[in-house]
Design a protein around this motif. Structure first.
Motif, PDB file in Angstrom:
ATOM      1  N   LEU A   1       7.892  19.645   1.535  1.00 59.38           N
ATOM      2  CA  LEU A   1       7.285  18.347   1.277  1.00 59.38           C
ATOM      3  C   LEU A   1       5.778  18.493   1.217  1.00 59.38           C
ATOM      4  O   LEU A   1       5.204  19.358   1.875  1.00 59.38           O
ATOM      5  CB  LEU A   1       7.628  17.351   2.384  1.00 59.38           C
ATOM      6  CG  LEU A   1       9.063  16.869   2.476  1.00 59.38           C
ATOM      7  CD1 LEU A   1       9.243  15.992   3.713  1.00 59.38           C
ATOM      8  CD2 LEU A   1       9.437  16.102   1.219  1.00 59.38           C
ATOM      9  N   ASP A   2       5.146  17.635   0.432  1.00 60.99           N
ATOM     10  CA  ASP A   2       3.695  17.598   0.372  1.00 60.99           C
ATOM     11  C   ASP A   2       3.129  16.467   1.222  1.00 60.99           C
ATOM     12  O   ASP A   2       1.996  16.547   1.700  1.00 60.99           O
ATOM     13  CB  ASP A   2       3.232  17.417  -1.079  1.00 60.99           C
ATOM     14  CG  ASP A   2       3.668  18.563  -1.960  1.00 60.99           C
ATOM     15  OD1 ASP A   2       3.355  19.715  -1.626  1.00 60.99           O
ATOM     16  OD2 ASP A   2       4.340  18.305  -2.978  1.00 60.99           O
ATOM     17  N   LEU A   3       3.909  15.400   1.386  1.00 58.85           N
ATOM     18  CA  LEU A   3       3.392  14.211   2.045  1.00 58.85           C
ATOM     19  C   LEU A   3       4.517  13.464   2.744  1.00 58.85           C
ATOM     20  O   LEU A   3       5.602  13.312   2.183  1.00 58.85           O
ATOM     21  CB  LEU A   3       2.758  13.294   0.984  1.00 58.85           C
ATOM     22  CG  LEU A   3       2.285  11.909   1.381  1.00 58.85           C
ATOM     23  CD1 LEU A   3       1.081  11.995   2.308  1.00 58.85           C
ATOM     24  CD2 LEU A   3       1.933  11.107   0.132  1.00 58.85           C
ATOM     25  N   THR A   4       4.258  13.025   3.968  1.00 60.62           N
ATOM     26  CA  THR A   4       5.132  12.066   4.622  1.00 60.62           C
ATOM     27  C   THR A   4       4.288  10.866   5.002  1.00 60.62           C
ATOM     28  O   THR A   4       3.135  11.006   5.408  1.00 60.62           O
ATOM     29  CB  THR A   4       5.839  12.620   5.885  1.00 60.62           C
ATOM     30  OG1 THR A   4       4.855  12.993   6.838  1.00 60.62           O
ATOM     31  CG2 THR A   4       6.738  13.777   5.549  1.00 60.62           C
ATOM     32  N   LEU A   5       4.881   9.715   4.840  1.00 64.94           N
ATOM     33  CA  LEU A   5       4.197   8.459   5.120  1.00 64.94           C
ATOM     34  C   LEU A   5       5.105   7.657   6.037  1.00 64.94           C
ATOM     35  O   LEU A   5       6.309   7.529   5.758  1.00 64.94           O
ATOM     36  CB  LEU A   5       3.952   7.726   3.801  1.00 64.94           C
ATOM     37  CG  LEU A   5       3.159   6.447   3.792  1.00 64.94           C
ATOM     38  CD1 LEU A   5       1.756   6.682   4.299  1.00 64.94           C
ATOM     39  CD2 LEU A   5       3.117   5.890   2.378  1.00 64.94           C
ATOM     40  N   HIS A   6       4.564   7.152   7.139  1.00 64.45           N
ATOM     41  CA  HIS A   6       5.345   6.373   8.095  1.00 64.45           C
ATOM     42  C   HIS A   6       4.754   4.975   8.140  1.00 64.45           C
ATOM     43  O   HIS A   6       3.581   4.811   8.507  1.00 64.45           O
ATOM     44  CB  HIS A   6       5.303   7.021   9.486  1.00 64.45           C
ATOM     45  CG  HIS A   6       5.837   8.404   9.481  1.00 64.45           C
ATOM     46  ND1 HIS A   6       7.079   8.717   9.953  1.00 64.45           N
ATOM     47  CD2 HIS A   6       5.298   9.574   9.030  1.00 64.45           C
ATOM     48  CE1 HIS A   6       7.297  10.020   9.804  1.00 64.45           C
ATOM     49  NE2 HIS A   6       6.220  10.546   9.252  1.00 64.45           N
ATOM     50  N   VAL A   7       5.575   3.986   7.786  1.00 64.03           N
ATOM     51  CA  VAL A   7       5.095   2.596   7.744  1.00 64.03           C
ATOM     52  C   VAL A   7       5.775   1.835   8.869  1.00 64.03           C
ATOM     53  O   VAL A   7       6.996   1.653   8.851  1.00 64.03           O
ATOM     54  CB  VAL A   7       5.394   1.949   6.379  1.00 64.03           C
ATOM     55  CG1 VAL A   7       4.832   0.539   6.345  1.00 64.03           C
ATOM     56  CG2 VAL A   7       4.831   2.787   5.238  1.00 64.03           C
ATOM     57  N   GLY A   8       5.009   1.435   9.850  1.00 65.43           N
ATOM     58  CA  GLY A   8       5.557   0.717  10.990  1.00 65.43           C
ATOM     59  C   GLY A   8       6.034   1.671  12.060  1.00 65.43           C
ATOM     60  O   GLY A   8       6.162   2.876  11.851  1.00 65.43           O
ATOM     61  N   VAL A   9       6.304   1.113  13.207  1.00 68.57           N
ATOM     62  CA  VAL A   9       6.795   1.883  14.345  1.00 68.57           C
ATOM     63  C   VAL A   9       8.310   1.992  14.242  1.00 68.57           C
ATOM     64  O   VAL A   9       8.992   0.980  14.059  1.00 68.57           O
ATOM     65  CB  VAL A   9       6.398   1.200  15.665  1.00 68.57           C
ATOM     66  CG1 VAL A   9       6.931   1.949  16.863  1.00 68.57           C
ATOM     67  CG2 VAL A   9       4.885   1.067  15.741  1.00 68.57           C
ATOM     68  N   PRO A  10       8.872   3.197  14.362  1.00 74.29           N
ATOM     69  CA  PRO A  10      10.333   3.334  14.303  1.00 74.29           C
ATOM     70  C   PRO A  10      10.989   2.536  15.429  1.00 74.29           C
ATOM     71  O   PRO A  10      10.466   2.467  16.538  1.00 74.29           O
ATOM     72  CB  PRO A  10      10.580   4.822  14.498  1.00 74.29           C
ATOM     73  CG  PRO A  10       9.271   5.477  14.253  1.00 74.29           C
ATOM     74  CD  PRO A  10       8.210   4.462  14.551  1.00 74.29           C
TER      75      PRO A  10
ATOM     76  N   GLU B   1       0.828  -1.209   0.000  1.00 75.83           N
ATOM     77  CA  GLU B   1       0.000   0.000   0.000  1.00 75.83           C
ATOM     78  C   GLU B   1       0.861   1.256   0.000  1.00 75.83           C
ATOM     79  O   GLU B   1       0.551   2.227  -0.701  1.00 75.83           O
ATOM     80  CB  GLU B   1      -0.957  -0.005   1.185  1.00 75.83           C
ATOM     81  CG  GLU B   1      -2.061  -1.018   1.026  1.00 75.83           C
ATOM     82  CD  GLU B   1      -3.076  -0.984   2.149  1.00 75.83           C
ATOM     83  OE1 GLU B   1      -2.943  -0.161   3.080  1.00 75.83           O
ATOM     84  OE2 GLU B   1      -4.015  -1.793   2.090  1.00 75.83           O
ATOM     85  N   ALA B   2       1.948   1.256   0.751  1.00 74.33           N
ATOM     86  CA  ALA B   2       2.851   2.410   0.758  1.00 74.33           C
ATOM     87  C   ALA B   2       3.447   2.637  -0.621  1.00 74.33           C
ATOM     88  O   ALA B   2       3.531   3.775  -1.092  1.00 74.33           O
ATOM     89  CB  ALA B   2       3.954   2.209   1.792  1.00 74.33           C
ATOM     90  N   ALA B   3       3.855   1.565  -1.287  1.00 74.37           N
ATOM     91  CA  ALA B   3       4.415   1.684  -2.636  1.00 74.37           C
ATOM     92  C   ALA B   3       3.383   2.291  -3.579  1.00 74.37           C
ATOM     93  O   ALA B   3       3.703   3.170  -4.390  1.00 74.37           O
ATOM     94  CB  ALA B   3       4.873   0.317  -3.138  1.00 74.37           C
ATOM     95  N   TRP B   4       2.139   1.844  -3.484  1.00 70.99           N
ATOM     96  CA  TRP B   4       1.079   2.361  -4.349  1.00 70.99           C
ATOM     97  C   TRP B   4       0.799   3.835  -4.039  1.00 70.99           C
ATOM     98  O   TRP B   4       0.688   4.656  -4.952  1.00 70.99           O
ATOM     99  CB  TRP B   4      -0.200   1.538  -4.188  1.00 70.99           C
ATOM    100  CG  TRP B   4      -1.269   1.988  -5.114  1.00 70.99           C
ATOM    101  CD1 TRP B   4      -1.418   1.667  -6.433  1.00 70.99           C
ATOM    102  CD2 TRP B   4      -2.335   2.899  -4.807  1.00 70.99           C
ATOM    103  NE1 TRP B   4      -2.514   2.320  -6.956  1.00 70.99           N
ATOM    104  CE2 TRP B   4      -3.091   3.073  -5.974  1.00 70.99           C
ATOM    105  CE3 TRP B   4      -2.700   3.575  -3.650  1.00 70.99           C
ATOM    106  CZ2 TRP B   4      -4.210   3.902  -6.018  1.00 70.99           C
ATOM    107  CZ3 TRP B   4      -3.815   4.400  -3.692  1.00 70.99           C
ATOM    108  CH2 TRP B   4      -4.558   4.556  -4.875  1.00 70.99           C
ATOM    109  N   ILE B   5       0.695   4.186  -2.757  1.00 66.17           N
ATOM    110  CA  ILE B   5       0.429   5.577  -2.375  1.00 66.17           C
ATOM    111  C   ILE B   5       1.531   6.497  -2.893  1.00 66.17           C
ATOM    112  O   ILE B   5       1.253   7.561  -3.463  1.00 66.17           O
ATOM    113  CB  ILE B   5       0.281   5.705  -0.845  1.00 66.17           C
ATOM    114  CG1 ILE B   5      -1.025   5.061  -0.392  1.00 66.17           C
ATOM    115  CG2 ILE B   5       0.344   7.171  -0.398  1.00 66.17           C
ATOM    116  CD1 ILE B   5      -1.130   4.869   1.115  1.00 66.17           C
ATOM    117  N   VAL B   6       2.776   6.101  -2.713  1.00 65.72           N
ATOM    118  CA  VAL B   6       3.885   6.946  -3.165  1.00 65.72           C
ATOM    119  C   VAL B   6       3.900   7.049  -4.692  1.00 65.72           C
ATOM    120  O   VAL B   6       4.155   8.119  -5.243  1.00 65.72           O
ATOM    121  CB  VAL B   6       5.230   6.448  -2.599  1.00 65.72           C
ATOM    122  CG1 VAL B   6       6.389   7.196  -3.220  1.00 65.72           C
ATOM    123  CG2 VAL B   6       5.247   6.603  -1.084  1.00 65.72           C
ATOM    124  N   SER B   7       3.590   5.962  -5.383  1.00 64.83           N
ATOM    125  CA  SER B   7       3.553   6.036  -6.851  1.00 64.83           C
ATOM    126  C   SER B   7       2.456   6.992  -7.311  1.00 64.83           C
ATOM    127  O   SER B   7       2.650   7.744  -8.274  1.00 64.83           O
ATOM    128  CB  SER B   7       3.377   4.645  -7.475  1.00 64.83           C
ATOM    129  OG  SER B   7       2.086   4.116  -7.217  1.00 64.83           O
TER     130      SER B   7
END
Length: 107
Positions: A96-105, A8-14
């Protein structure tokens, strides 16, 4: 059905790249940077011009390569970057227009 958060992250960023949005997607570990970048490139198979404007950024890259990526991101030449927390060490990357965080750091 829902896919993995990485797909989903790959799709959102694309999709963000298609719209010209400057994006950073933070991931937990180096391997995920490469995996999700590869998946995003697959979503952009019909747009090779955009494939050249997304990249990974992680601690395992040579310092020279990281500085080059930082400059490209700051100037807007690089639209989207998949990164570990190596990117958030006081680096000025511009607007930046968008930041996406996948998982807990991890830290």
């Amino acid at each position: 059905t829902r896919g993995s958060s990485y797909d989903e992250a790959a799709w959102i960023v694309s999709q963000a790249a298609r719209r010209g949005h400057r994006t950073v997607c933070f991931l937990q570990v180096r391997a995920l940077v490469e995996i999700v970048l590869q998946a995003a490139n697959k979503h952009l198979d019909d747009r090779p011009d955009l494939q050249g404007r997304i990249a990974g950024y992680r601690g395992g890259y040579a310092a020279v390569e990281r500085r080059k990526l930082e400059r490209r991101l700051f100037t807007g030449d690089l639209l989207c970057v998949f990164a570990t927390n190596a990117l958030e060490l006081g680096i000025d990357i511009g607007d930046l227009d968008l930041t996406l965080h996948v998982g807990v750091p991890p830290t």
